[in-house]
Write a protein that holds these residues in place. Structure first.
Motif, PDB file in Angstrom:
ATOM      1  N   GLY A   1     -15.405 -11.197  32.764  1.00  0.00           N
ATOM      2  CA  GLY A   1     -15.335 -12.647  32.907  1.00  0.00           C
ATOM      3  C   GLY A   1     -16.654 -13.372  32.803  1.00  0.00           C
ATOM      4  N   LEU A   2     -17.710 -12.697  32.274  1.00  0.00           N
ATOM      5  CA  LEU A   2     -19.017 -13.332  32.106  1.00  0.00           C
ATOM      6  C   LEU A   2     -19.430 -13.209  30.639  1.00  0.00           C
ATOM      7  N   PRO A   3     -18.812 -14.004  29.751  1.00  0.00           N
ATOM      8  CA  PRO A   3     -19.036 -13.841  28.305  1.00  0.00           C
ATOM      9  C   PRO A   3     -20.377 -14.344  27.808  1.00  0.00           C
ATOM     10  N   ASP A   4     -21.040 -15.233  28.546  1.00  0.00           N
ATOM     11  CA  ASP A   4     -22.351 -15.734  28.144  1.00  0.00           C
ATOM     12  C   ASP A   4     -23.395 -14.704  28.585  1.00  0.00           C
ATOM     13  N   SER A   5     -23.936 -13.944  27.630  1.00  0.00           N
ATOM     14  CA  SER A   5     -24.803 -12.822  27.978  1.00  0.00           C
ATOM     15  C   SER A   5     -26.076 -13.263  28.696  1.00  0.00           C
ATOM     16  N   ALA A   6     -26.634 -14.411  28.299  1.00  0.00           N
ATOM     17  CA  ALA A   6     -27.854 -14.890  28.959  1.00  0.00           C
ATOM     18  C   ALA A   6     -27.562 -15.262  30.413  1.00  0.00           C
ATOM     19  N   HIS A   7     -26.439 -15.944  30.625  1.00  0.00           N
ATOM     20  CA  HIS A   7     -26.034 -16.321  31.986  1.00  0.00           C
ATOM     21  C   HIS A   7     -25.746 -15.074  32.822  1.00  0.00           C
ATOM     22  N   PHE A   8     -25.058 -14.112  32.217  1.00  0.00           N
ATOM     23  CA  PHE A   8     -24.764 -12.856  32.896  1.00  0.00           C
ATOM     24  C   PHE A   8     -26.055 -12.163  33.318  1.00  0.00           C
ATOM     25  N   SER A   9     -27.031 -12.096  32.423  1.00  0.00           N
ATOM     26  CA  SER A   9     -28.294 -11.418  32.727  1.00  0.00           C
ATOM     27  C   SER A   9     -29.018 -12.100  33.883  1.00  0.00           C
ATOM     28  N   ARG A  10     -29.025 -13.444  33.899  1.00  0.00           N
ATOM     29  CA  ARG A  10     -29.694 -14.172  34.989  1.00  0.00           C
ATOM     30  C   ARG A  10     -29.006 -13.907  36.326  1.00  0.00           C
ATOM     31  N   LEU A  11     -27.661 -13.973  36.333  1.00  0.00           N
ATOM     32  CA  LEU A  11     -26.925 -13.730  37.577  1.00  0.00           C
ATOM     33  C   LEU A  11     -27.164 -12.310  38.080  1.00  0.00           C
ATOM     34  N   PHE A  12     -27.133 -11.349  37.181  1.00  0.00           N
ATOM     35  CA  PHE A  12     -27.288  -9.951  37.565  1.00  0.00           C
ATOM     36  C   PHE A  12     -28.687  -9.708  38.149  1.00  0.00           C
ATOM     37  N   LYS A  13     -29.708 -10.258  37.499  1.00  0.00           N
ATOM     38  CA  LYS A  13     -31.071 -10.076  37.999  1.00  0.00           C
ATOM     39  C   LYS A  13     -31.239 -10.703  39.374  1.00  0.00           C
ATOM     40  N   ARG A  14     -30.627 -11.869  39.569  1.00  0.00           N
ATOM     41  CA  ARG A  14     -30.718 -12.538  40.871  1.00  0.00           C
ATOM     42  C   ARG A  14     -30.051 -11.693  41.961  1.00  0.00           C
ATOM     43  N   ALA A  15     -28.954 -11.021  41.609  1.00  0.00           N
ATOM     44  CA  ALA A  15     -28.212 -10.245  42.607  1.00  0.00           C
ATOM     45  C   ALA A  15     -28.833  -8.871  42.865  1.00  0.00           C
ATOM     46  N   TYR A  16     -29.349  -8.204  41.815  1.00  0.00           N
ATOM     47  CA  TYR A  16     -29.764  -6.799  41.946  1.00  0.00           C
ATOM     48  C   TYR A  16     -31.233  -6.550  41.633  1.00  0.00           C
ATOM     49  N   GLY A  17     -32.000  -7.603  41.349  1.00  0.00           N
ATOM     50  CA  GLY A  17     -33.436  -7.458  41.219  1.00  0.00           C
ATOM     51  C   GLY A  17     -33.928  -7.044  39.856  1.00  0.00           C
ATOM     52  N   MET A  18     -33.047  -6.821  38.898  1.00  0.00           N
ATOM     53  CA  MET A  18     -33.457  -6.457  37.535  1.00  0.00           C
ATOM     54  C   MET A  18     -32.345  -6.825  36.568  1.00  0.00           C
ATOM     55  N   PRO A  19     -32.673  -7.040  35.310  1.00  0.00           N
ATOM     56  CA  PRO A  19     -31.641  -7.361  34.321  1.00  0.00           C
ATOM     57  C   PRO A  19     -30.682  -6.179  34.147  1.00  0.00           C
ATOM     58  N   PRO A  20     -29.483  -6.444  33.635  1.00  0.00           N
ATOM     59  CA  PRO A  20     -28.490  -5.372  33.505  1.00  0.00           C
ATOM     60  C   PRO A  20     -28.931  -4.213  32.624  1.00  0.00           C
ATOM     61  N   ALA A  21     -29.626  -4.501  31.506  1.00  0.00           N
ATOM     62  CA  ALA A  21     -30.060  -3.406  30.629  1.00  0.00           C
ATOM     63  C   ALA A  21     -31.057  -2.505  31.347  1.00  0.00           C
ATOM     64  N   GLU A  22     -31.956  -3.103  32.103  1.00  0.00           N
ATOM     65  CA  GLU A  22     -32.942  -2.315  32.846  1.00  0.00           C
ATOM     66  C   GLU A  22     -32.252  -1.515  33.955  1.00  0.00           C
ATOM     67  N   TYR A  23     -31.267  -2.128  34.591  1.00  0.00           N
ATOM     68  CA  TYR A  23     -30.518  -1.418  35.639  1.00  0.00           C
ATOM     69  C   TYR A  23     -29.850  -0.173  35.050  1.00  0.00           C
ATOM     70  N   ARG A  24     -29.252  -0.321  33.875  1.00  0.00           N
ATOM     71  CA  ARG A  24     -28.600   0.823  33.234  1.00  0.00           C
ATOM     72  C   ARG A  24     -29.601   1.949  32.942  1.00  0.00           C
ATOM     73  N   ARG A  25     -30.787   1.570  32.414  1.00  0.00           N
ATOM     74  CA  ARG A  25     -31.803   2.588  32.100  1.00  0.00           C
ATOM     75  C   ARG A  25     -32.294   3.269  33.382  1.00  0.00           C
ATOM     76  N   ALA A  26     -32.523   2.492  34.427  1.00  0.00           N
ATOM     77  CA  ALA A  26     -33.003   3.059  35.682  1.00  0.00           C
ATOM     78  C   ALA A  26     -31.989   4.014  36.285  1.00  0.00           C
ATOM     79  N   ASN A  27     -30.734   3.635  36.174  1.00  0.00           N
ATOM     80  CA  ASN A  27     -29.680   4.511  36.702  1.00  0.00           C
ATOM     81  C   ASN A  27     -29.581   5.797  35.899  1.00  0.00           C
ATOM     82  N   ALA A  28     -29.754   5.699  34.578  1.00  0.00           N
ATOM     83  CA  ALA A  28     -29.678   6.882  33.716  1.00  0.00           C
ATOM     84  C   ALA A  28     -30.805   7.861  34.040  1.00  0.00           C
ATOM     85  N   VAL A  29     -32.009   7.330  34.382  1.00  0.00           N
ATOM     86  CA  VAL A  29     -33.140   8.193  34.721  1.00  0.00           C
ATOM     87  C   VAL A  29     -32.834   8.976  35.982  1.00  0.00           C
ATOM     88  N   ARG A  30     -32.221   8.351  36.954  1.00  0.00           N
ATOM     89  CA  ARG A  30     -31.845   9.049  38.189  1.00  0.00           C
ATOM     90  C   ARG A  30     -30.802  10.098  37.919  1.00  0.00           C
TER      91      ARG A  30
END
Length: 318
Positions: free
Chosen positions: A289-318
Protein backbone atom coordinates in the motif's frame (compact mmCIF):
# COMPACT_ATOMS: atom_id res chain seq x y z
CA UNK A 1 3.05 -24.29 30.07
CA UNK A 2 4.02 -26.91 32.66
CA UNK A 3 4.09 -30.51 31.46
CA UNK A 4 1.86 -32.40 33.88
CA UNK A 5 2.49 -35.77 32.29
CA UNK A 6 4.38 -37.13 29.31
CA UNK A 7 3.77 -40.86 28.98
CA UNK A 8 7.07 -41.47 27.21
CA UNK A 9 8.79 -40.51 30.50
CA UNK A 10 7.05 -43.33 32.39
CA UNK A 11 7.23 -47.12 32.36
CA UNK A 12 4.26 -48.57 30.45
CA UNK A 13 2.83 -50.19 33.61
CA UNK A 14 2.57 -46.82 35.40
CA UNK A 15 1.03 -44.78 32.59
CA UNK A 16 -2.66 -45.51 33.17
CA UNK A 17 -2.55 -44.68 36.89
CA UNK A 18 -0.47 -41.56 36.31
CA UNK A 19 -2.75 -40.30 33.51
CA UNK A 20 -5.82 -40.98 35.64
CA UNK A 21 -4.32 -39.05 38.56
CA UNK A 22 -3.61 -36.00 36.39
CA UNK A 23 -7.01 -36.03 34.68
CA UNK A 24 -9.08 -36.76 37.79
CA UNK A 25 -7.13 -34.91 40.47
CA UNK A 26 -5.63 -31.93 38.63
CA UNK A 27 -8.19 -31.26 35.89
CA UNK A 28 -11.19 -32.86 37.56
CA UNK A 29 -12.86 -34.20 39.52
CA UNK A 30 -13.62 -36.38 36.49
CA UNK A 31 -14.20 -40.03 35.70
CA UNK A 32 -11.66 -41.42 33.22
CA UNK A 33 -12.78 -44.41 31.15
CA UNK A 34 -10.14 -46.25 29.16
CA UNK A 35 -9.52 -49.82 28.04
CA UNK A 36 -7.13 -51.26 30.67
CA UNK A 37 -5.17 -53.04 27.95
CA UNK A 38 -4.82 -50.04 25.63
CA UNK A 39 -1.26 -48.73 25.22
CA UNK A 40 -1.44 -45.17 26.55
CA UNK A 41 0.48 -42.45 24.73
CA UNK A 42 0.11 -38.74 25.21
CA UNK A 43 0.98 -35.54 26.99
CA UNK A 44 -0.94 -33.01 29.11
CA UNK A 45 0.26 -29.45 29.75
CA UNK A 46 -1.31 -26.64 31.76
CA UNK A 47 -0.74 -22.92 32.26
CA UNK A 48 -2.50 -19.69 33.22
CA UNK A 49 -3.47 -16.66 31.20
CA UNK A 50 -4.33 -14.37 34.09
CA UNK A 51 -7.50 -15.91 35.60
CA UNK A 52 -8.06 -18.14 32.54
CA UNK A 53 -6.69 -21.67 32.71
CA UNK A 54 -5.18 -23.01 29.49
CA UNK A 55 -4.41 -26.66 28.86
CA UNK A 56 -3.12 -28.71 25.95
CA UNK A 57 -3.86 -32.40 25.54
CA UNK A 58 -2.27 -34.67 22.98
CA UNK A 59 -3.06 -38.38 22.87
CA UNK A 60 -3.40 -41.19 20.37
CA UNK A 61 -5.23 -43.52 22.78
CA UNK A 62 -9.06 -43.71 22.57
CA UNK A 63 -10.68 -42.87 25.92
CA UNK A 64 -13.24 -40.55 27.51
CA UNK A 65 -13.71 -38.36 30.55
CA UNK A 66 -17.06 -37.90 32.30
CA UNK A 67 -18.42 -35.36 34.74
CA UNK A 68 -21.00 -37.31 36.72
CA UNK A 69 -23.69 -36.10 39.18
CA UNK A 70 -21.77 -37.71 42.04
CA UNK A 71 -18.58 -35.87 41.17
CA UNK A 72 -20.49 -32.61 40.77
CA UNK A 73 -21.99 -33.08 44.24
CA UNK A 74 -18.50 -33.65 45.65
CA UNK A 75 -16.95 -30.51 44.13
CA UNK A 76 -18.43 -28.08 41.61
CA UNK A 77 -16.30 -25.02 40.78
CA UNK A 78 -18.21 -22.35 38.85
CA UNK A 79 -16.48 -22.83 35.51
CA UNK A 80 -17.19 -23.00 31.84
CA UNK A 81 -14.74 -24.90 29.70
CA UNK A 82 -14.05 -24.44 26.02
CA UNK A 83 -12.42 -27.21 24.00
CA UNK A 84 -10.78 -26.33 20.68
CA UNK A 85 -9.85 -29.12 18.27
CA UNK A 86 -6.30 -28.49 17.06
CA UNK A 87 -6.08 -31.90 15.39
CA UNK A 88 -8.45 -34.86 15.24
CA UNK A 89 -12.17 -35.03 16.05
CA UNK A 90 -13.03 -34.98 19.76
CA UNK A 91 -16.64 -35.54 20.80
CA UNK A 92 -18.46 -33.42 23.40
CA UNK A 93 -21.88 -34.22 24.89
CA UNK A 94 -23.96 -32.22 27.38
CA UNK A 95 -27.62 -31.36 27.97
CA UNK A 96 -28.78 -33.89 25.40
CA UNK A 97 -26.63 -32.32 22.68
CA UNK A 98 -23.66 -33.85 20.90
CA UNK A 99 -20.81 -32.25 18.94
CA UNK A 100 -18.21 -34.08 16.87
CA UNK A 101 -15.65 -31.33 16.41
CA UNK A 102 -13.50 -30.92 13.33
CA UNK A 103 -10.12 -29.21 13.27
CA UNK A 104 -10.53 -25.52 14.10
CA UNK A 105 -13.96 -25.90 15.74
CA UNK A 106 -14.72 -25.42 19.41
CA UNK A 107 -17.50 -26.14 21.86
CA UNK A 108 -18.32 -24.85 25.33
CA UNK A 109 -19.53 -26.94 28.24
CA UNK A 110 -20.61 -26.17 31.81
CA UNK A 111 -18.45 -27.77 34.49
CA UNK A 112 -21.33 -27.66 36.99
CA UNK A 113 -23.44 -30.10 34.91
CA UNK A 114 -22.78 -33.63 33.59
CA UNK A 115 -20.87 -33.92 30.35
CA UNK A 116 -18.68 -36.27 28.34
CA UNK A 117 -15.52 -35.55 26.35
CA UNK A 118 -14.33 -38.49 24.26
CA UNK A 119 -11.62 -39.33 21.73
CA UNK A 120 -11.94 -42.25 19.33
CA UNK A 121 -8.57 -41.60 17.65
CA UNK A 122 -5.54 -39.33 17.89
CA UNK A 123 -6.32 -35.75 18.97
CA UNK A 124 -4.67 -32.51 19.98
CA UNK A 125 -6.83 -30.17 22.05
CA UNK A 126 -6.65 -26.77 23.67
CA UNK A 127 -8.88 -26.49 26.74
CA UNK A 128 -9.72 -23.13 28.33
CA UNK A 129 -11.16 -22.92 31.85
CA UNK A 130 -13.21 -19.75 32.37
CA UNK A 131 -14.65 -18.65 35.72
CA UNK A 132 -18.34 -17.90 35.15
CA UNK A 133 -18.12 -14.28 36.29
CA UNK A 134 -15.50 -13.48 33.63
CA UNK A 135 -17.98 -13.92 30.78
CA UNK A 136 -20.09 -10.83 30.18
CA UNK A 137 -23.29 -12.76 29.57
CA UNK A 138 -26.78 -12.79 31.12
CA UNK A 139 -27.51 -15.63 33.53
CA UNK A 140 -28.40 -18.80 31.67
CA UNK A 141 -27.30 -17.42 28.28
CA UNK A 142 -25.06 -20.41 27.61
CA UNK A 143 -27.62 -23.05 28.57
CA UNK A 144 -28.81 -23.50 24.97
CA UNK A 145 -25.33 -23.47 23.42
CA UNK A 146 -23.38 -26.05 25.39
CA UNK A 147 -21.95 -28.92 23.30
CA UNK A 148 -22.71 -27.21 20.00
CA UNK A 149 -19.91 -26.85 17.44
CA UNK A 150 -18.81 -23.29 16.75
CA UNK A 151 -16.85 -22.73 13.54
CA UNK A 152 -14.55 -19.95 12.41
CA UNK A 153 -16.52 -19.22 9.24
CA UNK A 154 -17.89 -15.80 10.15
CA UNK A 155 -18.51 -13.20 12.82
CA UNK A 156 -16.44 -12.95 15.98
CA UNK A 157 -15.74 -16.70 15.88
CA UNK A 158 -13.56 -16.04 12.83
CA UNK A 159 -11.35 -13.92 15.11
CA UNK A 160 -11.67 -16.17 18.16
CA UNK A 161 -10.43 -19.45 16.69
CA UNK A 162 -7.02 -18.28 15.40
CA UNK A 163 -6.41 -16.26 18.57
CA UNK A 164 -7.31 -19.18 20.87
CA UNK A 165 -5.02 -21.45 18.85
CA UNK A 166 -2.18 -18.93 19.07
CA UNK A 167 -2.66 -18.47 22.82
CA UNK A 168 -2.54 -22.21 23.41
CA UNK A 169 0.73 -22.48 21.47
CA UNK A 170 2.47 -19.34 22.77
CA UNK A 171 1.20 -18.98 26.34
CA UNK A 172 4.60 -19.49 27.97
CA UNK A 173 6.02 -16.50 26.04
CA UNK A 174 3.63 -13.87 27.47
CA UNK A 175 4.72 -11.47 30.20
CA UNK A 176 2.32 -11.25 33.21
CA UNK A 177 1.01 -7.82 32.17
CA UNK A 178 0.42 -9.02 28.61
CA UNK A 179 -1.26 -12.20 29.85
CA UNK A 180 -3.69 -10.21 31.99
CA UNK A 181 -4.66 -7.99 29.05
CA UNK A 182 -4.91 -10.95 26.70
CA UNK A 183 -7.18 -12.82 29.11
CA UNK A 184 -9.64 -9.91 28.78
CA UNK A 185 -9.48 -10.18 24.98
CA UNK A 186 -10.08 -13.95 25.17
CA UNK A 187 -13.12 -13.61 27.44
CA UNK A 188 -14.50 -10.74 25.33
CA UNK A 189 -14.15 -12.85 22.18
CA UNK A 190 -15.91 -15.82 23.73
CA UNK A 191 -18.67 -13.67 25.24
CA UNK A 192 -19.25 -11.89 21.93
CA UNK A 193 -19.24 -15.13 19.93
CA UNK A 194 -21.92 -16.54 22.23
CA UNK A 195 -23.94 -13.31 22.18
CA UNK A 196 -23.86 -13.28 18.37
CA UNK A 197 -25.16 -16.83 18.23
CA UNK A 198 -27.99 -15.85 20.58
CA UNK A 199 -28.58 -12.48 18.85
CA UNK A 200 -27.98 -10.76 22.20
CA UNK A 201 -24.96 -8.56 21.49
CA UNK A 202 -26.73 -5.55 22.99
CA UNK A 203 -26.64 -7.33 26.35
CA UNK A 204 -22.83 -7.07 26.43
CA UNK A 205 -21.21 -4.22 28.39
CA UNK A 206 -20.31 -1.19 26.30
CA UNK A 207 -16.57 -1.49 26.99
CA UNK A 208 -16.59 -5.12 25.85
CA UNK A 209 -18.42 -4.19 22.64
CA UNK A 210 -15.91 -1.42 21.96
CA UNK A 211 -12.93 -3.74 22.47
CA UNK A 212 -14.43 -6.29 20.08
CA UNK A 213 -15.21 -3.65 17.47
CA UNK A 214 -11.63 -2.43 17.66
CA UNK A 215 -10.35 -5.98 17.27
CA UNK A 216 -12.51 -6.43 14.16
CA UNK A 217 -11.24 -3.14 12.77
CA UNK A 218 -7.63 -4.25 13.32
CA UNK A 219 -8.35 -7.46 11.42
CA UNK A 220 -10.07 -5.54 8.62
CA UNK A 221 -7.05 -3.24 8.24
CA UNK A 222 -4.59 -6.15 8.37
CA UNK A 223 -6.36 -7.91 5.51
CA UNK A 224 -6.35 -4.78 3.32
CA UNK A 225 -2.95 -3.21 3.87
CA UNK A 226 -2.25 -3.56 0.16
CA UNK A 227 -5.05 -1.15 -0.72
CA UNK A 228 -3.29 2.13 -1.50
CA UNK A 229 -6.56 4.02 -0.89
CA UNK A 230 -7.24 2.44 2.53
CA UNK A 231 -8.12 5.36 4.80
CA UNK A 232 -10.23 6.13 7.91
CA UNK A 233 -13.36 6.78 5.84
CA UNK A 234 -13.11 3.36 4.17
CA UNK A 235 -12.63 1.65 7.54
CA UNK A 236 -15.51 3.54 9.15
CA UNK A 237 -17.90 2.83 6.26
CA UNK A 238 -17.11 -0.89 6.38
CA UNK A 239 -18.07 -1.03 10.06
CA UNK A 240 -21.10 1.26 9.84
CA UNK A 241 -19.69 3.87 12.19
CA UNK A 242 -18.71 7.51 11.80
CA UNK A 243 -15.12 8.57 11.20
CA UNK A 244 -15.35 10.57 14.41
CA UNK A 245 -16.31 7.47 16.43
CA UNK A 246 -13.52 5.51 14.72
CA UNK A 247 -10.98 8.09 15.87
CA UNK A 248 -12.36 7.87 19.41
CA UNK A 249 -11.82 4.10 19.41
CA UNK A 250 -8.19 4.53 18.39
CA UNK A 251 -7.59 7.03 21.18
CA UNK A 252 -7.59 4.04 23.54
CA UNK A 253 -4.61 2.72 21.52
CA UNK A 254 -2.81 6.07 21.93
CA UNK A 255 -2.54 6.42 18.17
CA UNK A 256 -4.56 7.47 15.14
CA UNK A 257 -6.15 5.34 12.45
CA UNK A 258 -3.78 6.63 9.77
CA UNK A 259 -0.74 6.07 12.00
CA UNK A 260 -1.87 2.51 12.74
CA UNK A 261 -2.28 1.71 9.03
CA UNK A 262 1.13 3.23 8.27
CA UNK A 263 2.81 1.32 11.11
CA UNK A 264 1.35 -2.01 10.01
CA UNK A 265 2.33 -1.39 6.37
CA UNK A 266 5.89 -0.54 7.34
CA UNK A 267 6.14 -3.60 9.56
CA UNK A 268 4.98 -5.86 6.72
CA UNK A 269 7.56 -4.23 4.44
CA UNK A 270 10.30 -4.60 7.06
CA UNK A 271 9.50 -8.29 7.53
CA UNK A 272 9.57 -8.95 3.78
CA UNK A 273 12.84 -7.05 3.32
CA UNK A 274 14.38 -9.13 6.11
CA UNK A 275 13.43 -12.32 4.29
CA UNK A 276 15.37 -11.35 1.16
CA UNK A 277 13.55 -12.61 -1.91
CA UNK A 278 13.48 -11.34 -5.47
CA UNK A 279 11.03 -8.44 -5.25
CA UNK A 280 12.52 -4.98 -5.58
CA UNK A 281 12.17 -2.44 -2.78
CA UNK A 282 9.61 -0.48 -4.78
CA UNK A 283 7.60 -3.63 -5.48
CA UNK A 284 7.51 -4.46 -1.77
CA UNK A 285 6.34 -0.96 -0.90
CA UNK A 286 3.60 -1.09 -3.54
CA UNK A 287 2.54 -4.55 -2.38
CA UNK A 288 1.80 -3.15 1.07
CA UNK A 289 0.00 0.00 0.00
CA UNK A 290 2.97 2.38 -0.38
CA UNK A 291 3.34 2.77 -4.18
CA UNK A 292 5.32 6.04 -4.08
CA UNK A 293 8.86 4.69 -3.67
CA UNK A 294 10.35 8.01 -2.49
CA UNK A 295 7.61 8.42 0.13
CA UNK A 296 8.04 4.79 1.18
CA UNK A 297 11.80 5.26 1.60
CA UNK A 298 11.33 8.38 3.76
CA UNK A 299 8.75 6.69 6.00
CA UNK A 300 10.88 3.57 6.38
CA UNK A 301 14.02 5.53 7.29
CA UNK A 302 12.08 7.56 9.85
CA UNK A 303 10.75 4.36 11.45
CA UNK A 304 13.84 2.10 11.31
CA UNK A 305 16.81 4.46 11.01
CA UNK A 306 17.89 3.53 7.46
CA UNK A 307 16.39 3.38 3.97
CA UNK A 308 14.75 0.09 2.95
CA UNK A 309 17.50 -0.91 0.49
CA UNK A 310 20.17 -0.41 3.15
CA UNK A 311 18.07 -2.33 5.68
CA UNK A 312 17.87 -5.27 3.26
CA UNK A 313 21.66 -5.26 2.71
CA UNK A 314 22.36 -5.02 6.45
CA UNK A 315 20.02 -7.90 7.16
CA UNK A 316 21.63 -10.02 4.43
CA UNK A 317 25.09 -9.45 5.98
CA UNK A 318 23.84 -10.77 9.32
Amino acid sequence: MAVLIRTSDLPAKQRHDAWRAIVCDTLGPLDLRIDPGAPLRGQIEAGQLGPVGVGRVRTSTPHSVHRTPGLIHRDSPELYRLVLALEGSPRVAQDGRYAQLSRGEFAIYDFTRPYELAYDSAVQLAVFSLPRDLLSLPDGALDTLTALPITAESGTAALAVPLLRRVAVDIETYRPESAARLSTVVTDLISTTVAERLEQTRSLPEDSRQRMLLLKIHAFIEQRLGWADLDPATVADAHHISVRYLHRLFETEHTTVAAWIRQRRLERCRAELAEGGTRSVSEIGARWGLPDSAHFSRLFKRAYGMPPAEYRRANAVR
